[in-house]
Design a protein around this motif. Sequence first.
Motif, PDB file in Angstrom:
ATOM      1  N   ASP A   1       0.849  -1.184   0.000  1.00  8.74           N
ATOM      2  CA  ASP A   1       0.000   0.000   0.000  1.00  8.74           C
ATOM      3  C   ASP A   1       0.891   1.242   0.000  1.00  8.74           C
ATOM      4  O   ASP A   1       1.732   1.412   0.893  1.00  8.74           O
ATOM      5  N   LEU A   2       0.695   2.096  -0.987  1.00  7.54           N
ATOM      6  CA  LEU A   2       1.539   3.278  -1.156  1.00  7.54           C
ATOM      7  C   LEU A   2       1.514   4.173   0.076  1.00  7.54           C
ATOM      8  O   LEU A   2       2.561   4.659   0.528  1.00  7.54           O
ATOM      9  N   ASP A   3       0.348   4.385   0.651  1.00  2.84           N
ATOM     10  CA  ASP A   3       0.231   5.292   1.800  1.00  2.84           C
ATOM     11  C   ASP A   3       0.973   4.740   3.021  1.00  2.84           C
ATOM     12  O   ASP A   3       1.628   5.496   3.755  1.00  2.84           O
ATOM     13  N   VAL A   4       0.861   3.443   3.247  1.00  6.57           N
ATOM     14  CA  VAL A   4       1.540   2.829   4.393  1.00  6.57           C
ATOM     15  C   VAL A   4       3.048   2.823   4.164  1.00  6.57           C
ATOM     16  O   VAL A   4       3.831   3.064   5.097  1.00  6.57           O
ATOM     17  N   GLN A   5       3.458   2.556   2.939  1.00  6.44           N
ATOM     18  CA  GLN A   5       4.888   2.594   2.607  1.00  6.44           C
ATOM     19  C   GLN A   5       5.469   3.979   2.884  1.00  6.44           C
ATOM     20  O   GLN A   5       6.533   4.112   3.490  1.00  6.44           O
ATOM     21  N   ARG A   6       4.760   5.004   2.446  1.00  3.38           N
ATOM     22  CA  ARG A   6       5.248   6.364   2.669  1.00  3.38           C
ATOM     23  C   ARG A   6       5.268   6.705   4.159  1.00  3.38           C
ATOM     24  O   ARG A   6       6.217   7.326   4.659  1.00  3.38           O
ATOM     25  N   ALA A   7       4.234   6.281   4.885  1.00  3.14           N
ATOM     26  CA  ALA A   7       4.187   6.552   6.321  1.00  3.14           C
ATOM     27  C   ALA A   7       5.354   5.880   7.036  1.00  3.14           C
ATOM     28  O   ALA A   7       5.955   6.467   7.952  1.00  3.14           O
ATOM     29  N   ALA A   8       5.688   4.665   6.635  1.00  2.00           N
ATOM     30  CA  ALA A   8       6.801   3.949   7.257  1.00  2.00           C
ATOM     31  C   ALA A   8       8.130   4.634   6.963  1.00  2.00           C
ATOM     32  O   ALA A   8       8.990   4.779   7.848  1.00  2.00           O
ATOM     33  N   TYR A   9       8.308   5.062   5.721  1.00  4.60           N
ATOM     34  CA  TYR A   9       9.560   5.732   5.341  1.00  4.60           C
ATOM     35  C   TYR A   9       9.729   7.029   6.119  1.00  4.60           C
ATOM     36  O   TYR A   9      10.815   7.337   6.640  1.00  4.60           O
ATOM     37  N   GLU A  10       8.654   7.794   6.207  1.00 12.14           N
ATOM     38  CA  GLU A  10       8.724   9.071   6.918  1.00 12.14           C
ATOM     39  C   GLU A  10       8.860   8.881   8.426  1.00 12.14           C
ATOM     40  O   GLU A  10       9.504   9.698   9.104  1.00 12.14           O
ATOM     41  N   ALA A  11       8.276   7.800   8.961  1.00  7.09           N
ATOM     42  CA  ALA A  11       8.345   7.571  10.401  1.00  7.09           C
ATOM     43  C   ALA A  11       9.769   7.284  10.859  1.00  7.09           C
ATOM     44  O   ALA A  11      10.141   7.606  11.997  1.00  7.09           O
ATOM     45  N   LEU A  12      10.586   6.686   9.999  1.00  2.66           N
ATOM     46  CA  LEU A  12      11.983   6.441  10.367  1.00  2.66           C
ATOM     47  C   LEU A  12      12.770   7.748  10.534  1.00  2.66           C
ATOM     48  O   LEU A  12      13.823   7.757  11.183  1.00  2.66           O
ATOM     49  N   ALA A  13      12.247   8.814   9.932  1.00  5.61           N
ATOM     50  CA  ALA A  13      12.850  10.145  10.067  1.00  5.61           C
ATOM     51  C   ALA A  13      14.339  10.107   9.736  1.00  5.61           C
ATOM     52  O   ALA A  13      14.718   9.669   8.654  1.00  5.61           O
ATOM     53  N   GLU A  14      15.182  10.519  10.685  1.00  6.99           N
ATOM     54  CA  GLU A  14      16.615  10.619  10.402  1.00  6.99           C
ATOM     55  C   GLU A  14      17.349   9.297  10.527  1.00  6.99           C
ATOM     56  O   GLU A  14      18.551   9.209  10.233  1.00  6.99           O
ATOM     57  N   PHE A  15      16.651   8.244  10.959  1.00  9.42           N
ATOM     58  CA  PHE A  15      17.319   6.967  11.200  1.00  9.42           C
ATOM     59  C   PHE A  15      17.404   6.129   9.925  1.00  9.42           C
ATOM     60  O   PHE A  15      16.454   6.052   9.146  1.00  9.42           O
ATOM     61  N   ALA A  16      18.563   5.494   9.735  1.00  5.90           N
ATOM     62  CA  ALA A  16      18.633   4.396   8.770  1.00  5.90           C
ATOM     63  C   ALA A  16      17.958   3.197   9.418  1.00  5.90           C
ATOM     64  O   ALA A  16      17.969   3.053  10.639  1.00  5.90           O
ATOM     65  N   GLY A  17      17.375   2.342   8.607  1.00  2.00           N
ATOM     66  CA  GLY A  17      16.725   1.184   9.211  1.00  2.00           C
ATOM     67  C   GLY A  17      15.757   0.516   8.277  1.00  2.00           C
ATOM     68  O   GLY A  17      15.823   0.665   7.047  1.00  2.00           O
ATOM     69  N   ALA A  18      14.813  -0.241   8.867  1.00  4.50           N
ATOM     70  CA  ALA A  18      13.875  -1.026   8.085  1.00  4.50           C
ATOM     71  C   ALA A  18      12.530  -1.083   8.782  1.00  4.50           C
ATOM     72  O   ALA A  18      12.454  -1.067  10.017  1.00  4.50           O
ATOM     73  N   VAL A  19      11.472  -1.150   7.989  1.00  4.45           N
ATOM     74  CA  VAL A  19      10.112  -1.338   8.502  1.00  4.45           C
ATOM     75  C   VAL A  19       9.420  -2.365   7.617  1.00  4.45           C
ATOM     76  O   VAL A  19       9.488  -2.277   6.383  1.00  4.45           O
ATOM     77  N   VAL A  20       8.748  -3.336   8.246  1.00  3.19           N
ATOM     78  CA  VAL A  20       7.969  -4.340   7.522  1.00  3.19           C
ATOM     79  C   VAL A  20       6.572  -4.376   8.122  1.00  3.19           C
ATOM     80  O   VAL A  20       6.418  -4.390   9.344  1.00  3.19           O
TER      81      VAL A  20
END
Length: 608
Positions: free
Chosen positions: A254-273
Motif C-alpha cells: 500500500d503506497l500510503d503505508v509505505q510512505r508513512a513507514a519511510y517518513e516515520a523512520l525520520a533521520e534513522f537508517a533502518g527497516a520497517v515491515v
Amino acid sequence: MIARSRLARLVDSRAELALVRSRFNFMTVVMLLVIGALALRLALLQLDDHEQYVARADDNRVSLRALAPNRGLILDRQGRVLAENRPAYRLVIVPERTADLDTTLARVADLVAVSADERERFQLQKQRSRPFESITLKSNLTEEQVARLAIHRHRIEGIDIEPYLTRHYPHGELFAHLVGYVGRLDTRDRERLEADRYRATTHVGKTGIERQYEGRLHGHAGFERVETNASGRVLRVLERTDPRPGEDLRLNIDLDVQRAAYEALAEFAGAVVVLHVQTGEVLALVSKPGFDPNLFVHGIGHGAYNDLLTDFHQPLFNRVLAGGYEPGSTVKPFIALAGLQTGEISPETTVFSGGTFRLPNHRRVYRDWKDGGHGRVDLELALAESVNVYFYRLAVDLGIDRISRELALFGFGRATGLDLPGEISGILPTRSWKRATFGQPWFPGETVITGIGQGFTVVTPIQLAHATAALAGRGQTAPPALVDRREPVQMVRHDEAWWQAIHEGLEAVVHGARGTARAIGPELLVNMAGKTGTAQVFTRPEELEGFEEREQEDLPEFLRNHALFTGFAPADEPRLVVTVVAEHGGGGASVAAPIAASVLNAALEAGL
C-alpha cells in the motif's frame, strides 16, 4: 606444267575446305552439346531446384526484424503506479549522414551537455553498428534540450530526435529496494535470458520486483519481415506481427503505508515491515536510506555510482532482506514459549530479579537493564518489563539445544522465501554450527546471553516480522508475499494456554502499567501487543552486559545500539504485524516503538 600446278592448288583448296568443314561441323556439334547441357541444367534449376534457390534469394533479400514489447506496469494494491513507461526523447546520430562526425559531436556538445560516459557508450555502439543505423548519443532529453536541438537541427548534420518509452519510477527512493530498477542488457543478462524474447530489448530488470518478475513484466517480442538491399538497409515491410506487452503487476504493498513507514523512520537508517497475519501479504517494506532508481535506467555515471558505494549509510544495501541484526529482547517471547512447552515454566512461575545473574561457579556477572532489578516477576511481568534475569535463568534451564529447536520452528536461521532476490538466512546458533564455524565447543555463558537475543543469533527484519506473524496467528500464518497470496501454514503447534499467556504478556508491554512501550499506548487506534528490543553494535564490557538503553546517549551515534520493536494488532484478533529496526536508535522503547505506532495507525487509516 602450269595446268598441273593449277590442278594441285585446286586439290589442296578442296582438301582444306573439307578440313574446315569437318572442324566446323565438329565445333557445331560440341556447341550444340554444350548448349543442350546448359539448357538441361537450366531446366533442372527451374523445375527441380526452383524452391531451394528462391528461398536462398529471399534469405538474401528478406530478413526478420524483432520488435520490443512494452514492459508491464507495477502498481500498488490500489492500482496506483509505482513503475511506468513514460514518453521521452533521445538524440541519435546516423554516421553516414555526417561528413565529419567529430564536428557534429562538438556542435551537439555546444547545445546540450554530453558526459564522458555518454560519449564512451556512443563510441562503443558505433563500432557495433552499420553506418546507416541510428546510434543514441543522449537519452531522456529535457523539454528545453529538445527545443534547443530542434532550433539548431538544420545546421548540424546527421542528428535526429527520436521519441521512445522509458522506464520511470515516480516515487524515487521510496520504493528503490522493493520495486528495484531496470538497466541495459549486459553479457550476463543475455546468458540467462531467452534469446528469442530479448532480440529487440535494450533494458532488463536488475533488482527488486523488476528482476524477480522479469518474465511476467517483459512480454513477448513481435517481428517484421522486411525487404533490404545489399547493404542491409530496409526498403519496405512485407509482414508484421505485433509484440505482446508485459503483464501489469499489482503488488500487495500500500503506497500510503509505505510512505508513512519511510517518513516515520525520520533521520534513522533502518527497516520497517508490515505484514498481514492470515495472508502473508507484505503491505509495506522499507529500507532506508534509499536511492533514486531512475539514475540507473539510462546508465548511472561512474562518479554518481561511486558516491552511492562510498556513502556511510549504504543506500544500496537492502536492510530488510540482507541486514543481519541481533534480535535483542524481541526474542524473549519465543524463549518463553519454549519454556512453557517444555514445562520449565508456567505463566505463574516467578523469578526474583535483583539486577544481576551468575552461573554457578562462574565469576562473570550478567546484568539486568534496570539498576537494582525488577523484584519478583511472573511471566507476564517478565515480558512487559523485559526482565533480563528471568530469561537468563530460563535460557540456562532450557539449554541451547531446546532453544534452537524452538526458534527454528518460527523460521529463524532460514530465509522466509519472500519473492525478492537477495534474502539471507540469518544465523540460528547451535552446538554444531559453532564447532563448524569456529572449531570451538559451546560454552554455558553463550546460552545465557542467547536468552536475551545477544551473542551469535542474527535475524533479518523480514524474518522477525514473519516469526511475529506466526506468534500472532498462534502458530499459523502464510509465507510473506509481495505478489499474490499464499496458503496459510501451521508452522508451530503449542497448547492454546501457552499462546494466550504470551499474547497477554506482549499486550502488557504496550498497555500495562509497567510495560516498556506503555508510552505509545494512548496514541494507538487499537490495542497492540508487541516487544521492544535492542541490538548491540559493539561488544561492551562485562559490567555493562544486559544494559539495553542506559548510557546510550553518552556514546557516539555510530556506536549506539540498534532499536527494535515487533508487534501485532489488534491484540485480541491479530491482523497486522509491524516490525521496526532503527539503526543506532539507542532504545527500542523510546525510538522503535513510536515508529511502529505511527505505521500501525497509518495502516488502520488506510483500511487495512
